[in-house]
Design a protein around this motif. Structure first.
Motif, PDB file in Angstrom:
ATOM      1  N   ALA A   1      -8.297  -5.503  -1.674  1.00 39.15           N
ATOM      2  CA  ALA A   1      -8.533  -5.885  -3.069  1.00 39.15           C
ATOM      3  C   ALA A   1      -9.654  -6.915  -3.152  1.00 39.15           C
ATOM      4  O   ALA A   1     -10.551  -6.817  -4.005  1.00 39.15           O
ATOM      5  CB  ALA A   1      -7.252  -6.441  -3.690  1.00 39.15           C
ATOM      6  N   GLY A   2      -9.628  -7.893  -2.253  1.00 38.46           N
ATOM      7  CA  GLY A   2     -10.692  -8.897  -2.235  1.00 38.46           C
ATOM      8  C   GLY A   2     -12.038  -8.302  -1.874  1.00 38.46           C
ATOM      9  O   GLY A   2     -13.065  -8.641  -2.485  1.00 38.46           O
TER      10      GLY A   2
ATOM     11  N   LEU B   1     -12.783   1.571   5.779  1.00 42.47           N
ATOM     12  CA  LEU B   1     -13.242   0.928   7.014  1.00 42.47           C
ATOM     13  C   LEU B   1     -12.652  -0.468   7.194  1.00 42.47           C
ATOM     14  O   LEU B   1     -12.488  -0.937   8.320  1.00 42.47           O
ATOM     15  CB  LEU B   1     -14.767   0.863   7.022  1.00 42.47           C
ATOM     16  N   VAL B   2     -12.323  -1.122   6.082  1.00 47.95           N
ATOM     17  CA  VAL B   2     -11.655  -2.420   6.167  1.00 47.95           C
ATOM     18  C   VAL B   2     -10.190  -2.238   6.551  1.00 47.95           C
ATOM     19  O   VAL B   2      -9.640  -2.985   7.371  1.00 47.95           O
ATOM     20  CB  VAL B   2     -11.768  -3.183   4.826  1.00 47.95           C
TER      21      VAL B   2
ATOM     22  N   VAL C   1     -10.851  -2.038 -10.201  1.00 45.24           N
ATOM     23  CA  VAL C   1      -9.393  -1.836 -10.222  1.00 45.24           C
ATOM     24  C   VAL C   1      -9.051  -0.367  -9.999  1.00 45.24           C
ATOM     25  O   VAL C   1      -8.149  -0.034  -9.213  1.00 45.24           O
ATOM     26  CB  VAL C   1      -8.807  -2.336 -11.557  1.00 45.24           C
ATOM     27  N   VAL C   2      -9.769   0.525 -10.680  1.00 41.02           N
ATOM     28  CA  VAL C   2      -9.508   1.961 -10.538  1.00 41.02           C
ATOM     29  C   VAL C   2      -9.770   2.410  -9.107  1.00 41.02           C
ATOM     30  O   VAL C   2      -8.978   3.161  -8.514  1.00 41.02           O
ATOM     31  CB  VAL C   2     -10.375   2.773 -11.526  1.00 41.02           C
ATOM     32  N   LEU C   3     -10.880   1.965  -8.522  1.00 42.85           N
ATOM     33  CA  LEU C   3     -11.211   2.347  -7.147  1.00 42.85           C
ATOM     34  C   LEU C   3     -10.127   1.895  -6.180  1.00 42.85           C
ATOM     35  O   LEU C   3      -9.689   2.673  -5.319  1.00 42.85           O
ATOM     36  CB  LEU C   3     -12.565   1.743  -6.767  1.00 42.85           C
ATOM     37  N   TRP C   4      -9.684   0.667  -6.321  1.00 42.59           N
ATOM     38  CA  TRP C   4      -8.645   0.155  -5.418  1.00 42.59           C
ATOM     39  C   TRP C   4      -7.350   0.938  -5.572  1.00 42.59           C
ATOM     40  O   TRP C   4      -6.703   1.280  -4.591  1.00 42.59           O
ATOM     41  CB  TRP C   4      -8.414  -1.331  -5.691  1.00 42.59           C
TER      42      TRP C   4
END
Length: 261
Positions: free
Chosen positions: A11-12, A47-48, A116-119
């Protein structure tokens, strides 16, 4: 790291990516820079999350790789398409109608909302990093992903070649994949995300992320994807109404016969 910790980190990272992209957009004086980030943003999340998960190594590697391939290809495609064109009229209109401090309003309404949508949509990718085994659902997910990636890639290339021919100006592409669906790229996008969801289904908790591919599919078929695009095409392409009558709107199907009048 725990799943909750991974969700917080991604999220960050997502928010930071959109803040940086907004800064680049302000420098370029083009708010449609956010479109280029959409695909690579998912690749970033994958990747994160991959090294932070504690699930099957094979599942984590394959999930991250498929997400990154899709995301980078989409980002490159959109950048090459958009940089030769004027600013997207949607963003121009939003900036002009925003009143005072349009930059802040565009950041909140476009960049922050898309972050927000992407996450949220990427939840299956993140949950897949905690799946125990690369089993049947994972193999099925890879197969569905391949179908979707093929539709999206081939459809985009067919459209690029069609638009590159000056003789096709004002005409409607109705051959190749576009003969069977008016939006092979959108259909492919949806398949990609259902494929990634199936990878997450290697665990019961991953299966609970089903709202993410549903949200992506709805956005493409009923939200800001297909309806907005077709509204403009009906005005700019004289033959588009007839194309709509004979061609499936989303799922690939044989063309319909012309309706008797």
């Amino acid at each position: 790291m725990s799943l909750g910790g991974t969700l917080a980190v991604t999220a960050g990272a997502t928010l930071l990516a959109f803040v940086v992209t907004f800064g680049i957009a302000r420098w370029r004086k083009r708010y449609d820079t956010v479109d280029t980030l959409w695909g690579p943003g998912f690749a970033l999340v994958a990747l994160v999350a991959a090294p932070l998960g504690d699930g099957s190594v094979a599942l984590r590697v394959v999930t991250a790789l498929l997400t990154a391939i899709w995301g980078v290809r989409l980002g490159v495609h959109l950048h090459l398409r958009n940089h030769k064109l004027p600013e997207d009229p949607r963003y121009v209109w939003m900036a002009e109608s925003a009143g005072e401090n349009p930059a802040l309003k565009l950041f909140v309404r476009v960049y922050l909302v898309q972050a927000v949508v992407l996450w949220f949509v990427s939840l299956p990718v993140q949950f897949a990093m905690y799946g125990d085994t690369f089993g049947v659902t994972a193999w099925l997910g890879v197969a569905v992903w391949l179908v979707g990636f093929g539709f999206e890639t081939v459809g985009d290339e067919q459209l690029r070649r069609f638009k590159a021919d000056p003789g096709n100006k004002g005409k409607v592409l109705d051959s190749g994949l576009w003969r069977y669906t008016r939006h092979p790229n959108y259909f492919g996008d949806a398949c990609v995300w259902w494929g990634l969801y199936l990878l997450a289904c290697s665990s019961w908790v991953g299966a609970a992320t089903v709202l993410s591919p549903i949200a992506m599919t709805y956005t493409l078929a009923k939200g800001t994807g297909k309806p907005l695009l077709e509204k403009g095409l009906r005005r700019s392409r004289p033959g588009y109404a007839a194309y709509v009558e004979r061609t499936s709107g989303f799922f690939p199907l044989p063309p319909r016969s012309a309706t008797p009048r």
